[in-house]
Every structure is written in C-alpha cells, then in structure tokens.
Design an enzyme around this catalytic site. Structure first.
Site, PDB file in Angstrom:
ATOM      1  N   GLY A  49    -109.721  91.548  41.204  1.00 36.54           N
ATOM      2  CA  GLY A  49    -109.414  92.489  40.854  1.00 36.54           C
ATOM      3  C   GLY A  49    -108.510  91.921  39.513  1.00 36.54           C
ATOM      4  O   GLY A  49    -108.813  90.821  39.393  1.00 36.54           O
ATOM      5  N   GLU A  65    -113.220  95.110  37.195  1.00 36.99           N
ATOM      6  CA  GLU A  65    -112.819  93.738  37.755  1.00 36.99           C
ATOM      7  C   GLU A  65    -114.153  93.506  38.489  1.00 36.99           C
ATOM      8  O   GLU A  65    -114.389  91.845  38.415  1.00 36.99           O
ATOM      9  CB  GLU A  65    -111.658  93.632  37.526  1.00 36.99           C
ATOM     10  CG  GLU A  65    -110.735  93.944  37.092  1.00 36.99           C
ATOM     11  CD  GLU A  65    -110.509  92.325  36.461  1.00 36.99           C
ATOM     12  OE1 GLU A  65    -110.886  90.992  37.097  1.00 36.99           O
ATOM     13  OE2 GLU A  65    -109.884  92.458  35.325  1.00 36.99           O
ATOM     14  N   GLU A  69    -115.917  89.612  38.238  1.00 37.47           N
ATOM     15  CA  GLU A  69    -115.865  88.705  39.338  1.00 37.47           C
ATOM     16  C   GLU A  69    -116.754  87.936  40.384  1.00 37.47           C
ATOM     17  O   GLU A  69    -116.542  87.466  40.876  1.00 37.47           O
ATOM     18  CB  GLU A  69    -114.513  88.706  39.889  1.00 37.47           C
ATOM     19  CG  GLU A  69    -113.571  88.821  39.194  1.00 37.47           C
ATOM     20  CD  GLU A  69    -112.186  88.570  39.525  1.00 37.47           C
ATOM     21  OE1 GLU A  69    -112.175  89.619  41.158  1.00 37.47           O
ATOM     22  OE2 GLU A  69    -110.752  88.984  39.482  1.00 37.47           O
ATOM     23  N   GLU A 120    -115.360  81.582  44.810  1.00 34.59           N
ATOM     24  CA  GLU A 120    -116.447  81.788  46.090  1.00 34.59           C
ATOM     25  C   GLU A 120    -116.459  83.435  46.121  1.00 34.59           C
ATOM     26  O   GLU A 120    -115.404  84.079  45.260  1.00 34.59           O
ATOM     27  CB  GLU A 120    -116.187  80.882  47.386  1.00 34.59           C
ATOM     28  CG  GLU A 120    -116.205  80.023  47.094  1.00 34.59           C
ATOM     29  CD  GLU A 120    -115.609  79.604  48.222  1.00 34.59           C
ATOM     30  OE1 GLU A 120    -116.785  79.157  49.847  1.00 34.59           O
ATOM     31  OE2 GLU A 120    -114.768  78.722  48.616  1.00 34.59           O
TER      32      GLU A 120
END
Length: 154
Positions: A49, A65, A69, A120
């Site tokens: 997020g 997001e 990511e 990660e």
C-alpha cells in the site's frame, strides 16, 4: 543561527494526516505480505500500500500500489476498515500520521516481483501472517478481512 523548520507538507512531522491505502490481497486462503523498504516500519512485514494521489479513488490507489510493489494485478472487492497510524518520536511529537483505508482484493495469478517500496513479498495464511507481522493493527486487519470473506454481508 536557527534551524530550518521542517516542511509541514512532508510525510515526516506533517501538518495534517496523509491518506494511505493498504491492500489485503487474497489468493485462496493466503494473503500477500511485503517487507517494507521505507519508514515507517521499515523492514517489517506488512500489507502492500501507499499514499493516495490527488484524483485517484481508494480502489485505484490499491490497484496501483500493489502493481508498483509486487507487479501483481488485483481486483478490489470492498473496504475492510480504516486505521489510524500515528507514530510519535522520542519527544512525543507526531513523526508520522496516516489515515489508512484498508481495501480487500483478489489476485488470480502470478508471482510477486518486488519493486518500489517492497524488499520482499510472500503469500501466507492468516495464521502465518500473524507470526510474521509486528504491528497489531496489521494482524487485526488481516483477521478482519478473512472473517469478512468467510461471512460476506449481502
């Protein structure tokens, strides 16, 4: 000589809360976690997020997001809850203040490829996520979302 005052429009020591959107992304019985690459909570396992942009809906923010990511595409399914994330500094001043809108989403396929703020990523059951995450609110949101998936309201 006086120090330059902090930029109150920044995320650190803000003059107002920032709106952040977290994504509780599910695939089957597993939830997507990322290890944060930036403060606050840098290095901790969390939900993907980030900050909402002007002109962007909450669901659009969640989709963007997660894509930034992890590279995954998601379909938002609803709002889980809203969380106040207020982090004080050693003197008790507000260092970070986010109002986090937690969005439930589903991801059908693909492996997460970390980028942007994520160091990660992994898929975990709600129980495993509870062991990996350090912030009580993250655990609470994941369990709340899992319960909503089991017992959807009409």
């Amino acid at each position: 000589m006086s120090a330059t005052p902090p930029d109150r429009s920044s995320r650190e020591y803000p003059n107002r809360p920032w709106v952040g959107v977290g994504a509780v992304v599910w695939r089957g019985d597993k939830v997507l976690l990322i290890r944060r690459g930036k403060a606050p909570r840098m290095g901790q396992w969390s939900l993907p997020g980030g900050a909402q942009s002007v002109g962007e809906t909450v669901f659009e923010t969640a989709v963007r997001e997660v894509r930034e990511e992890t590279g995954l595409e998601v379909v938002p399914t609803g709002i889980v809850t809203v969380v106040d994330a207020i982090t004080p500094d050693a003197e008790g001043r507000v260092h970070y203040h986010y109002t986090l809108v937690e969005v439930a989403a589903e991801s059908a396929e693909g492996d997460p490829l970390c980028a942007d703020d994520a160091l990660e990523a992994c898929w975990a059951t709600a129980e495993e996520a509870g062991e990996l995450t350090e912030w009580d609110e993250t655990r609470r949101v994941i369990l709340m979302s899992a319960a909503q998936r089991r017992n959807p309201t009409p």
